[in-house]
Enzyme design. Structure first.
Site, PDB file in Angstrom:
ATOM      1  CB  ILE A 208      -0.946  -0.010   1.228  1.00 29.42           C
ATOM      2  CG1 ILE A 208      -1.856   1.228   1.276  1.00 29.42           C
ATOM      3  CG2 ILE A 208      -0.184  -0.122   2.535  1.00 29.42           C
ATOM      4  CD1 ILE A 208      -2.910   1.156   2.408  1.00 29.42           C
ATOM      5  CB  SER A 209       1.201   4.172  -2.226  1.00 38.68           C
ATOM      6  OG  SER A 209       1.061   3.412  -3.394  1.00 38.68           O
ATOM      7  CD  GLN A 210       6.140   8.043   1.739  1.00 39.94           C
ATOM      8  OE1 GLN A 210       6.694   7.667   0.708  1.00 39.94           O
ATOM      9  NE2 GLN A 210       6.587   9.009   2.491  1.00 39.94           N
TER      10      GLN A 210
END
Ligand code: SAH
Length: 224
Positions: free
Chosen positions: A73-75
């Site tokens: 899951i992206s930052q």
């Protein structure tokens, strides 16, 4: 489950509480995110719902987290940055997201655009994301299990495209699926030398602007 319990879980407690989210939003603003709507959406969206329970206490740290099968899951900073770049040209009706993953990026876009088509090559992620969107009552996201490198021609053109896995170059099939003036935000390049790129479709082709260094998983072909 009773209604009250569902709400409590979405609101979060302790490490997933409102105050923890407020701190994340303050940090994103300090890092240069200026779009108020994007910041408010991040404040209001329970990111802990998009990771497995063991990682829920870390959901409001500004870092990417594993979601299984080697994906992440992206930052939050990157989600906010890509979202504000996509919206910077004005309101958007239809947006294509390539790489649903956990579904978090699509959930952030949901209140900010009219409709999202999100595609993912891994089927189990589609199922999980669908359940999360249902729980959060996000009804304007259409999920498709396919190879997003070729886009979604049957629903094109799109006002915006966001790609959350990195191809080695700009996928022309995706550029073709933008309206004239439409914007695509994507990471380009191999793992150690990736950059975030803004592409704007023109009558003749496209213009591009290279923005900042990023690190995404690679865009892969085929489905599983
Ligand atoms: N937007 C996601 C980020 C997930 S990581 C989130 O908010 O959680 C990137 C995702 O892109 C992975 O789930 C990976 O499986 C997917 N992906 C990689 N190549 C793809 C392709 N060609 N088509 C569709 N999805 C792809």
């Amino acid at each position: 489950m009773q209604q009250g319990m569902v709400n409590k879980e979405l609101l979060g407690m302790g490490m997933t509480s409102r105050r923890t989210r407020d701190r994340l939003v303050e940090r994103l603003a300090a890092e240069g995110i200026t779009n108020r709507k994007v910041l408010e959406t991040i404040r209001n969206t329970p990111r802990h719902i998009f990771v497995e329970e063991a990682l829920a206490s870390r959901a409001y740290e500004d870092t990417a987290l594993p979601i299984g099968l080697g994906q992440t899951i992206s930052q939050p900073y990157i989600v906010a940055r890509m979202t504000e770049l996509l919206l910077a040209g004005g309101p958007l009706d239809t947006v294509l997201e390539v790489g649903t993953g956990s579904g978090y990026q699509a959930a952030i876009l949901s209140p900010l655009v009219k409709r999202i088509y999100s595609v993912e090559r891994i089927e189990s992620f589609i199922k999980q994301a669908r359940a999360r969107f249902q729980e959060l009552q996000l009804r304007n996201i259409r999920l498709n299990h396919c190879d997003g490198g070729i886009g979604l021609p049957q629903y094109a053109p799109f006002d915006g495209i966001i790609v959350t896995a990195a191809p080695e170059g700009i996928p022309l099939a995706l550029v073709d699926q933008l309206v004239i003036g439409g914007r695509m935000v994507l990471p380009i390049g191999m793992r150690d030398e990736q950059v975030l790129v803004l592409v704007i479709r023109t009558e003749q082709g496209y213009e591009k602007e290279i923005l900042e260094r990023v690190m995404f998983v690679p865009l892969l072909g085929g489905t599983r």
